[in-house]
Write an enzyme that holds these catalytic residues in place. Structure first.
Site, short mmCIF file in Angstrom:
data_model
loop_
_atom_site.label_atom_id
_atom_site.label_comp_id
_atom_site.label_asym_id
_atom_site.label_seq_id
_atom_site.Cartn_x
_atom_site.Cartn_y
_atom_site.Cartn_z
CB SER A 178 35.78 41.98 29.84
OG SER A 178 34.84 42.75 30.56
CE1 TYR A 204 39.83 43.27 33.15
CE2 TYR A 204 37.79 44.38 32.52
CZ TYR A 204 38.47 43.23 32.88
OH TYR A 204 37.79 42.03 32.97
CE LYS A 208 40.56 41.33 29.97
NZ LYS A 208 40.75 39.88 30.14
CB THR A 237 36.04 36.14 40.35
OG1 THR A 237 36.28 37.49 39.91
CG2 THR A 237 35.19 35.41 39.33
N1 NAP Z 1 34.71 38.02 36.90
C1 NAP Z 1 34.09 38.76 35.97
O1 NAP Z 1 32.98 39.26 36.17
C2 NAP Z 1 34.77 39.00 34.66
C3 NAP Z 1 34.07 39.74 33.70
C4 NAP Z 1 34.66 39.95 32.47
C5 NAP Z 1 35.90 39.42 32.19
N2 NAP Z 1 36.57 38.72 33.15
C6 NAP Z 1 37.90 38.18 32.79
O2 NAP Z 1 38.00 36.85 33.25
C7 NAP Z 1 39.36 36.53 33.53
C8 NAP Z 1 39.44 35.91 34.92
O3 NAP Z 1 39.00 36.89 35.83
P1 NAP Z 1 38.52 36.54 37.32
O4 NAP Z 1 37.35 37.43 37.58
O5 NAP Z 1 38.42 35.08 37.49
O6 NAP Z 1 39.77 37.13 38.12
P2 NAP Z 1 40.59 36.54 39.39
O7 NAP Z 1 39.67 35.98 40.36
O8 NAP Z 1 41.47 37.68 39.82
O9 NAP Z 1 41.50 35.43 38.72
C9 NAP Z 1 42.48 35.84 37.81
C10 NAP Z 1 43.52 34.78 37.64
O10 NAP Z 1 44.51 35.29 36.75
C11 NAP Z 1 45.79 35.18 37.39
N3 NAP Z 1 46.70 36.22 36.92
C12 NAP Z 1 46.51 37.56 36.92
N4 NAP Z 1 47.60 38.17 36.43
C13 NAP Z 1 48.49 37.18 36.14
C14 NAP Z 1 49.81 37.17 35.62
N5 NAP Z 1 50.45 38.29 35.32
N6 NAP Z 1 50.42 35.98 35.46
C15 NAP Z 1 49.80 34.82 35.76
N7 NAP Z 1 48.55 34.77 36.26
C16 NAP Z 1 47.92 35.94 36.46
C17 NAP Z 1 45.49 35.30 38.86
O11 NAP Z 1 46.59 34.80 39.60
P3 NAP Z 1 46.88 35.24 41.13
O12 NAP Z 1 46.00 34.40 42.00
O13 NAP Z 1 48.33 34.92 41.28
O14 NAP Z 1 46.59 36.70 41.24
C18 NAP Z 1 44.24 34.45 38.96
O15 NAP Z 1 44.58 33.08 38.93
C19 NAP Z 1 40.14 37.83 33.40
O16 NAP Z 1 40.79 37.86 32.15
C20 NAP Z 1 39.07 38.89 33.46
O17 NAP Z 1 39.43 40.03 32.72
C21 NAP Z 1 36.04 38.50 34.39
#
Ligand code: NAP
Length: 323
Positions: A178, A204, A208, A237
């Site tokens: 991130s 966090y 990252k 998300t």
């Molecule tokens: N969205 C953004 O703007 C953004 C920006 C920068 C970085 N990111 C990174 O992108 C990645 C995805 O984020 P997202 O925004 O798509 O988040 P999200 O909507 O919360 O999706 C996260 C996914 O990871 C799973 N997860 C979390 N902890 C877990 C664990 N301990 N074991 C197995 N699965 C686990 C969740 O499962 P559950 O459904 O069971 O909770 C979900 O499927 C993350 O690494 C986040 O740091 C996102």
């Protein structure tokens, strides 16, 4: 080690300009579809946290390109729901579900062992699962969960699957980091945040940042595999909605969709080998291009000795030694 003030200022300015929807719309004008492989048939792509948000969008896009997609999810019901959705949306019957909790090294080891038993190669491993927590939570080993979840994928799952990655023709590991990671110097001696006061957003950022360093270290230790870390930009998300509701509502401008946020993950997974710079192994990507992992004068780099301590401390948290 708290935020670097200089890094936060630069992060805020570049974030407002390029991390949201407007930034994606501008950057995507230069994207060329011809850089992507058109057919990923026969390739195994593993995506942790593939049941929601960016992971789900990535899995769907790769399934549309005929990849065999393996979701690694912690919750069976949510995983099965996602398999159904991808099967329908991508018109694919090559979607598989595996259960593992990425905050538990033992659970990750169990999944990796079952994969190795199957003798299947891994063409692409996408370490996507992650979460920002409001208060400090620990796993059964007493280790802080947002950091451990990032490390078990980036370090543990990767090292355990190396024998399967080396079976693939052009193996890749993509660590979904991130831009938040750019704002801190990693506290290598307190990965668990047991000495600093806990702030979920800051911890966090450390998790990252750790993924960026590990991607570089892996690329140095194992140059026959491509390792990348990347920043999705700011995407709407379920995870963002839960952790940062004001931000989700557009406090800092319109966000990317999950599909737009996952674009660079998909591109790194599917780019033709001759359309990505060979010297970019280990680098940090944003909008399909390598970008610096450190802002100007931010003081966020690690010394060689700090890198070694990081590697040792990660191995302790993951309860697994490699190299
Ligand atoms: N969205 C953004 O703007 C953004 C920006 C920068 C970085 N990111 C990174 O992108 C990645 C995805 O984020 P997202 O925004 O798509 O988040 P999200 O909507 O919360 O999706 C996260 C996914 O990871 C799973 N997860 C979390 N902890 C877990 C664990 N301990 N074991 C197995 N699965 C686990 C969740 O499962 P559950 O459904 O069971 O909770 C979900 O499927 C993350 O690494 C986040 O740091 C996102």
């Amino acid at each position: 080690m708290p935020y670097s003030a200089l890094a936060v200022t630069q992060w805020f300015l570049s974030g407002r300009n390029s991390f949201g929807l407007a930034g994606f719309e501008r950057a995507s004008k230069t994207f060329s579809p011809s850089t992507l492989q058109s057919d990923l048939r026969g390739q195994n792509h593993i995506i942790t946290g593939g049941n929601a948000g960016l992971g789900l969008a990535t899995a769907t896009a790769l399934a549309r390109m005929n990849a065999t997609v393996h979701l690694v999810c912690r919750d069976k019901a949510r995983g099965e729901e996602a398999v159904k959705k991808i099967t329908k949306d991508a018109a694919s019957d090559s979607i598989h579900l595996h259960i593992a909790d990425l905050s538990s090294p033992d659970s990750v080891k169990k999944f990796a062992a079952s994969w190795l038993d199957s003798k299947r190669p891994v063409d692409v491993l996408i370490n996507n699962a992650g979460a920002m927590l409001k208060s400090r939570e620990v796993n059964s080993d007493g280790n802080e969960i947002s950091m451990t979840s990032a490390l078990t994928g980036t370090y543990l799952l990767t090292t355990l699957l190396l024998p399967a990655l080396t079976l693939a023709k052009n193996p890749r590991v993509i660590n979904v980091s991130s831009g938040g990671g750019l704002t801190v110097k990693l506290d290598v001696d307190d990965l668990n945040c047991s000495k600093r006061s806990y702030d979920g957003t800051e911890q966090y950022a450390h998790a990252k940042r750790a993924q960026m360093h590990l991607s570089e270290l892996f690329a140095r230790k194992n140059p026959s595999i491509s390792f990348y870390s990347m920043h999705p930009g700011w995407a709407a998300t379920p995870g963002v909605q839960k952790a940062l509701p004001d931000f989700f509502e557009g406090k800092w401008g319109a966000l990317r969709t999950s599909e737009q946020g996952s674009d660079t993950i998909v591109w790194l997974a599917a780019v033709k080998p001759d359309c990505i710079d060979k010297t970019s192994n280990g680098k940090f990507f944003f909008d399909r291009a390598p970008v610096s992992q450190h802002y100007f004068l931010a003081g966020t780099s690690l010394t060689k000795e700090e890198e070694e301590r990081l590697w040792a401390n990660v191995q302790d948290i993951c309860k697994h030694r490699w190299a």
